[in-house]
Each structure stands twice: as C-alpha cells, then as structure tokens.
Design a protein around this motif. Sequence first.
Motif, mmCIF file in Angstrom:
data_model
loop_
_atom_site.group_PDB
_atom_site.id
_atom_site.type_symbol
_atom_site.label_atom_id
_atom_site.label_comp_id
_atom_site.label_asym_id
_atom_site.label_seq_id
_atom_site.Cartn_x
_atom_site.Cartn_y
_atom_site.Cartn_z
ATOM 1 N N GLN A 22 -2.925 -3.737 -23.369
ATOM 2 C CA GLN A 22 -1.767 -4.118 -24.176
ATOM 3 C C GLN A 22 -0.501 -4.165 -23.326
ATOM 4 N N TYR A 23 -0.330 -3.184 -22.464
ATOM 5 C CA TYR A 23 0.838 -3.149 -21.586
ATOM 6 C C TYR A 23 0.931 -4.431 -20.755
ATOM 7 N N HIS A 24 -0.160 -4.804 -20.127
ATOM 8 C CA HIS A 24 -0.142 -5.975 -19.258
ATOM 9 C C HIS A 24 0.008 -7.282 -20.041
ATOM 10 N N VAL A 25 -0.598 -7.351 -21.207
ATOM 11 C CA VAL A 25 -0.441 -8.555 -22.035
ATOM 12 C C VAL A 25 1.031 -8.699 -22.443
ATOM 13 N N LYS A 26 1.627 -7.598 -22.869
ATOM 14 C CA LYS A 26 3.039 -7.627 -23.263
ATOM 15 C C LYS A 26 3.945 -7.924 -22.074
ATOM 16 N N ALA A 27 3.494 -7.579 -20.861
ATOM 17 C CA ALA A 27 4.277 -7.841 -19.650
ATOM 18 C C ALA A 27 4.138 -9.293 -19.197
ATOM 19 N N GLY A 28 3.248 -10.040 -19.835
ATOM 20 C CA GLY A 28 3.141 -11.461 -19.539
ATOM 21 C C GLY A 28 1.971 -11.880 -18.675
ATOM 22 N N VAL A 29 1.013 -10.992 -18.452
ATOM 23 C CA VAL A 29 -0.156 -11.375 -17.663
ATOM 24 C C VAL A 29 -0.952 -12.433 -18.424
ATOM 25 N N ASP A 30 -1.388 -13.457 -17.722
ATOM 26 C CA ASP A 30 -2.144 -14.565 -18.319
ATOM 27 C C ASP A 30 -3.571 -14.114 -18.611
ATOM 28 N N ILE A 31 -3.902 -13.969 -19.876
ATOM 29 C CA ILE A 31 -5.231 -13.473 -20.247
ATOM 30 C C ILE A 31 -6.304 -14.546 -20.142
ATOM 31 N N ASN A 32 -5.900 -15.780 -19.907
ATOM 32 C CA ASN A 32 -6.873 -16.855 -19.735
ATOM 33 C C ASN A 32 -7.065 -17.238 -18.271
ATOM 34 N N TYR A 33 -6.563 -16.434 -17.391
ATOM 35 C CA TYR A 33 -6.665 -16.678 -15.954
ATOM 36 C C TYR A 33 -7.948 -16.046 -15.432
ATOM 37 N N ALA A 34 -8.585 -16.721 -14.504
ATOM 38 C CA ALA A 34 -9.756 -16.162 -13.810
ATOM 39 C C ALA A 34 -9.384 -16.078 -12.331
ATOM 40 N N HIS A 35 -9.118 -14.901 -11.869
ATOM 41 C CA HIS A 35 -8.686 -14.685 -10.488
ATOM 42 C C HIS A 35 -9.756 -15.198 -9.528
ATOM 43 N N PRO A 36 -9.349 -15.856 -8.425
ATOM 44 C CA PRO A 36 -10.327 -16.414 -7.484
ATOM 45 C C PRO A 36 -11.267 -15.377 -6.859
ATOM 46 N N GLU A 37 -10.840 -14.121 -6.799
ATOM 47 C CA GLU A 37 -11.724 -13.076 -6.269
ATOM 48 C C GLU A 37 -12.757 -12.630 -7.297
ATOM 49 N N PHE A 38 -12.435 -12.789 -8.568
ATOM 50 C CA PHE A 38 -13.302 -12.308 -9.638
ATOM 51 C C PHE A 38 -14.124 -13.432 -10.261
ATOM 52 N N LEU A 39 -13.495 -14.593 -10.445
ATOM 53 C CA LEU A 39 -14.123 -15.751 -11.115
ATOM 54 C C LEU A 39 -14.660 -15.394 -12.503
ATOM 55 N N SER A 40 -14.004 -14.427 -13.131
ATOM 56 C CA SER A 40 -14.410 -13.988 -14.455
ATOM 57 C C SER A 40 -13.166 -13.877 -15.322
ATOM 58 N N THR A 41 -13.316 -14.112 -16.598
ATOM 59 C CA THR A 41 -12.193 -13.963 -17.514
ATOM 60 C C THR A 41 -12.181 -12.553 -18.095
#
Length: 119
Positions: A22-41
């Motif tokens: 919740q903290y990170h979502v409220k801080a504006g982190v893109d929840i639909n992003y898949a980081h290139p190191e993870f390749l996972s949502t």
Amino acid sequence: MSGGNWKEMFDAAVAGDLELVQYHVKAGVDINYAHPEFLSTPLVAAILAKQEEVARYLLQSGANPNLPSEFDSATPIQAARQVGLATLEEELVKLGVSPLPHQPIKKNWLTRLFSRGDA
C-alpha cells in the motif's frame, strides 16, 4: 516510477506485506510494470504466492487483470487457476477477464482401476 521502490513493492507483494505494498502504491509505483530483471508483474507474483489480500488490493488499485507475466508465462487468471485460488479466479472474471475452460480431472491408470470397482 516515482516516489517508491518497485523491487521492494514486488517483494512485499510476494511476502504478503499488504501495508508495504500500500505504501508503494500510494507513493506512485507502477503496479503494471514488469522490471527487466524480474520479467514478472506484482499481481501475478502475488497470486502465485497465494497472497489473495495483496492481489485484491492490487486489482482495486488499478492492476491490469489481463496483463501477462512473461517470466511466469501466465496471466492473472491462469496463475489463480494454477494455485487453486478459485474465488480470485471468479473475481477476475467479474472484472471482465475471459474465463478459462473447465478442465476435467485427468485419470491415470490408478484412478481408472479404482473407478471400475476392480479393487
């Protein structure tokens, strides 16, 4: 990404740390992003970790219920089916996701033997 840490949010989603997600979502982190190191949502990762509460929060916060996770080779509904979260699978369908076809129970030689009444 602004104001938050995607990797920390991802790890929190897998661990079931709803407050940190919740903290990170409220801080504006893109929840639909898949980081290139993870390749996972984050959504698929949370579902595969059986973190239903986090998955529901991500969906309520705008996570794309159809977005596939490349690393996991699964969409959210496929992940829910894979780990047996039938209620979440139903909720995804209510959000407009196409339902998966019903899969009959596969019978192996042992189940066929007992279903004939030979044992």
